[in-house]
Design a protein around this motif. Structure first.
Motif, mmCIF file in Angstrom:
data_model
loop_
_atom_site.group_PDB
_atom_site.id
_atom_site.type_symbol
_atom_site.label_atom_id
_atom_site.label_comp_id
_atom_site.label_asym_id
_atom_site.label_seq_id
_atom_site.Cartn_x
_atom_site.Cartn_y
_atom_site.Cartn_z
ATOM 1 N N TYR A 232 -1.776 -14.483 -3.824
ATOM 2 C CA TYR A 232 -0.888 -13.373 -4.115
ATOM 3 C C TYR A 232 0.515 -13.945 -4.031
ATOM 4 C CZ TYR A 232 0.681 -8.556 -4.577
ATOM 5 O OH TYR A 232 1.236 -7.390 -5.062
ATOM 6 N N VAL A 233 1.241 -13.930 -5.145
ATOM 7 C CA VAL A 233 2.526 -14.622 -5.262
ATOM 8 C C VAL A 233 3.562 -13.679 -5.865
ATOM 9 C CG1 VAL A 233 3.749 -16.536 -6.380
ATOM 10 C CG2 VAL A 233 1.393 -16.860 -5.572
ATOM 11 N N GLY A 234 4.764 -13.684 -5.304
ATOM 12 C CA GLY A 234 5.793 -12.841 -5.893
ATOM 13 C C GLY A 234 7.065 -12.771 -5.088
ATOM 14 N N TYR A 235 7.764 -11.656 -5.253
ATOM 15 C CA TYR A 235 9.034 -11.496 -4.560
ATOM 16 C C TYR A 235 9.359 -10.015 -4.382
ATOM 17 C CZ TYR A 235 10.775 -11.223 -9.447
ATOM 18 O OH TYR A 235 10.971 -10.910 -10.774
ATOM 19 N N VAL A 236 10.314 -9.771 -3.493
ATOM 20 C CA VAL A 236 10.781 -8.419 -3.198
ATOM 21 C C VAL A 236 12.285 -8.372 -3.436
ATOM 22 C CG1 VAL A 236 11.022 -6.635 -1.421
ATOM 23 C CG2 VAL A 236 8.974 -8.095 -1.459
ATOM 24 N N LYS A 237 12.737 -7.282 -4.073
ATOM 25 C CA LYS A 237 14.174 -7.055 -4.249
ATOM 26 C C LYS A 237 14.556 -5.724 -3.612
ATOM 27 C CE LYS A 237 15.306 -9.631 -8.473
ATOM 28 N NZ LYS A 237 15.864 -9.512 -9.843
ATOM 29 N N ASP A 238 15.850 -5.586 -3.285
ATOM 30 C CA ASP A 238 16.320 -4.316 -2.758
ATOM 31 C C ASP A 238 16.771 -3.427 -3.914
ATOM 32 O OD1 ASP A 238 18.903 -5.108 -3.510
ATOM 33 O OD2 ASP A 238 19.505 -5.648 -1.475
ATOM 34 N N ASP A 239 17.248 -2.216 -3.583
ATOM 35 C CA ASP A 239 17.608 -1.273 -4.644
ATOM 36 C C ASP A 239 18.863 -1.684 -5.405
ATOM 37 O OD1 ASP A 239 19.293 -0.811 -2.533
ATOM 38 O OD2 ASP A 239 18.929 1.336 -2.403
ATOM 39 N N GLY A 240 19.549 -2.717 -4.919
ATOM 40 C CA GLY A 240 20.693 -3.253 -5.639
ATOM 41 C C GLY A 240 20.328 -4.445 -6.510
ATOM 42 N N GLY A 241 19.042 -4.788 -6.514
ATOM 43 C CA GLY A 241 18.587 -5.916 -7.316
ATOM 44 C C GLY A 241 18.735 -7.263 -6.647
ATOM 45 N N LYS A 242 19.117 -7.271 -5.372
ATOM 46 C CA LYS A 242 19.268 -8.531 -4.658
ATOM 47 C C LYS A 242 17.927 -8.957 -4.051
ATOM 48 C CE LYS A 242 24.148 -7.909 -3.414
ATOM 49 N NZ LYS A 242 25.129 -7.829 -2.300
ATOM 50 N N PRO A 243 17.651 -10.270 -4.053
ATOM 51 C CA PRO A 243 16.382 -10.728 -3.494
ATOM 52 C C PRO A 243 16.290 -10.503 -1.993
ATOM 53 C CG PRO A 243 17.777 -12.597 -4.052
ATOM 54 C CD PRO A 243 18.451 -11.385 -4.605
ATOM 55 N N TYR A 262 -7.959 -8.099 -0.081
ATOM 56 C CA TYR A 262 -7.332 -8.498 1.182
ATOM 57 C C TYR A 262 -6.143 -9.422 0.986
ATOM 58 C CZ TYR A 262 -6.886 -9.804 6.083
ATOM 59 O OH TYR A 262 -6.413 -10.010 7.358
ATOM 60 N N ARG A 263 -6.132 -10.211 -0.077
ATOM 61 C CA ARG A 263 -4.991 -11.124 -0.285
ATOM 62 C C ARG A 263 -3.686 -10.344 -0.421
ATOM 63 N NH1 ARG A 263 -6.764 -12.655 -6.558
ATOM 64 N NH2 ARG A 263 -7.706 -10.598 -6.824
ATOM 65 N N LYS A 264 -3.714 -9.246 -1.175
ATOM 66 C CA LYS A 264 -2.527 -8.412 -1.305
ATOM 67 C C LYS A 264 -2.271 -7.636 -0.016
ATOM 68 C CE LYS A 264 -0.390 -4.596 -3.857
ATOM 69 N NZ LYS A 264 -0.476 -3.661 -5.014
ATOM 70 N N ALA A 265 -3.312 -7.071 0.554
ATOM 71 C CA ALA A 265 -3.152 -6.265 1.773
ATOM 72 C C ALA A 265 -2.540 -7.089 2.898
ATOM 73 C CB ALA A 265 -4.496 -5.697 2.205
ATOM 74 N N LEU A 266 -3.024 -8.307 3.081
ATOM 75 C CA LEU A 266 -2.479 -9.154 4.144
ATOM 76 C C LEU A 266 -1.046 -9.555 3.832
ATOM 77 C CD1 LEU A 266 -2.790 -10.713 6.778
ATOM 78 C CD2 LEU A 266 -3.798 -12.600 5.471
#
Length: 279
Positions: A232-243, A262-266
């Motif tokens: 499970y690979v990716g990223y999270v941004k805030d509501d301003g578009g900042k990482p 479970y890969r996503k859940a964990l």
């Protein structure tokens, strides 16, 4: 197993996106997760943009390479958009059942025509195989090098190279690649990166938006009832578009069912406990 410094390993690699951001590296206390993890093997790395820390599980696994499987749909989608293999995320390919016959393990969602957007959402392998003749080998070579994507190995014309362990990548390199995208697009135009994010968005909670992709395959390519490995690979941004975070989780388990959800859940549990996602 001998444990090495993640930071030192990062400095040895050509792409140092993670090292540039992370001032420190710290292990994650796995005690709260051990019971649920059970016999699964887990390697996890997250780059925390708010604290400039790297947090990890299983240091020695961070530089071990594995086939990317469907997580390759992240760079593959970007390459397709950049090269014009598809005009937009809405370009539809008709499913050619003779060229891409359904296999026993195919979900029903694959057995239909798809756009790039729907193929990414449902992880339809045949659509991405159909991209291969539309992308020149020289372009694959150029973009894999620009992304410094794992070992960058592929056979020109092959539509299995991300599935058959020819192309391999480590959790650290997965995060390096994501960090490169978040830093400056890694050579991808702002327009195409925005188009990609429109299809990669998984969910939004409060001020957080999650962009990610799963991937999995059998350890023995001829045994879909046996041991599996997945991502499970990716990223999270805030509501301003900042990482907020870039992450990669690699998991090996006794069968596909044991890692499917479970890969996503964990991953989300770990991100939530680190304050990088909503629990």
């Amino acid at each position: 197993m001998k444990i090495k410094s993640v930071f030192a390993l990062l400095l040895l690699t050509p792409l140092i996106s993670v090292a540039e951001v992370c001032n420190t590296t710290k292990p994650i206390n796995t005690d709260p997760y051990i019971a649920d993890i059970g016999t699964r093997q887990v390697t996890f790395l997250v780059l925390d943009y708010r604290s400039n820390e790297c947090r990890y599980i299983n240091k020695t696994g961070l530089t071990e390479r594995h086939g990317p499987y469907s997580t390759f749909k992240i760079p593959h989608s970007l390459i397709a958009l950049e090269t014009g293999a598809v005009k937009s995320v809405d370009e539809r390919f008709e499913w050619d059942q003779k060229k891409y016959p359904a296999k026993d393990f195919w979900p029903e969602t694959w057995k239909q025509s798809h756009t790039l957007a729907s193929a990414f959402k449902h992880s339809a392998v045949w659509y991405y195989k159909a991209l291969v003749p539309r992308i020149k080998p020289a372009d694959y070579k150029k973009w894999l090098a620009r992304f410094q994507y794992g070992d960058q190995v592929f056979t020109p014309g092959s539509n299995e190279f991300w599935l058959d362990n020819e192309l391999t990548i480590s959790p650290q390199e997965q995060v390096d690649f994501i960090a490169c995208l978040l830093k400056d697009g890694c050579g991808v135009s702002a327009r195409n990166l925005a188009a990609f994010e429109s299809i990669a968005l998984q969910e939004t909670k409060n001020t957080f938006s999650l962009y990610a992709k799963t991937g999995a395959g059998p350890v023995d390519p001829n045994n879909f009832d046996g041991a599996f490995e997945g991502w499970y690979v990716g990223y999270v941004k805030d509501d301003g578009g900042k990482p907020v975070a870039a992450f990669a989780l690699y998991m090996a388990a006794e069968n596909f069912t044991a890692l499917k959800d479970y890969r996503k859940a964990l991953s989300l549990q770990l991100l939530g406990d680190l304050g990088l996602w909503v629990k």
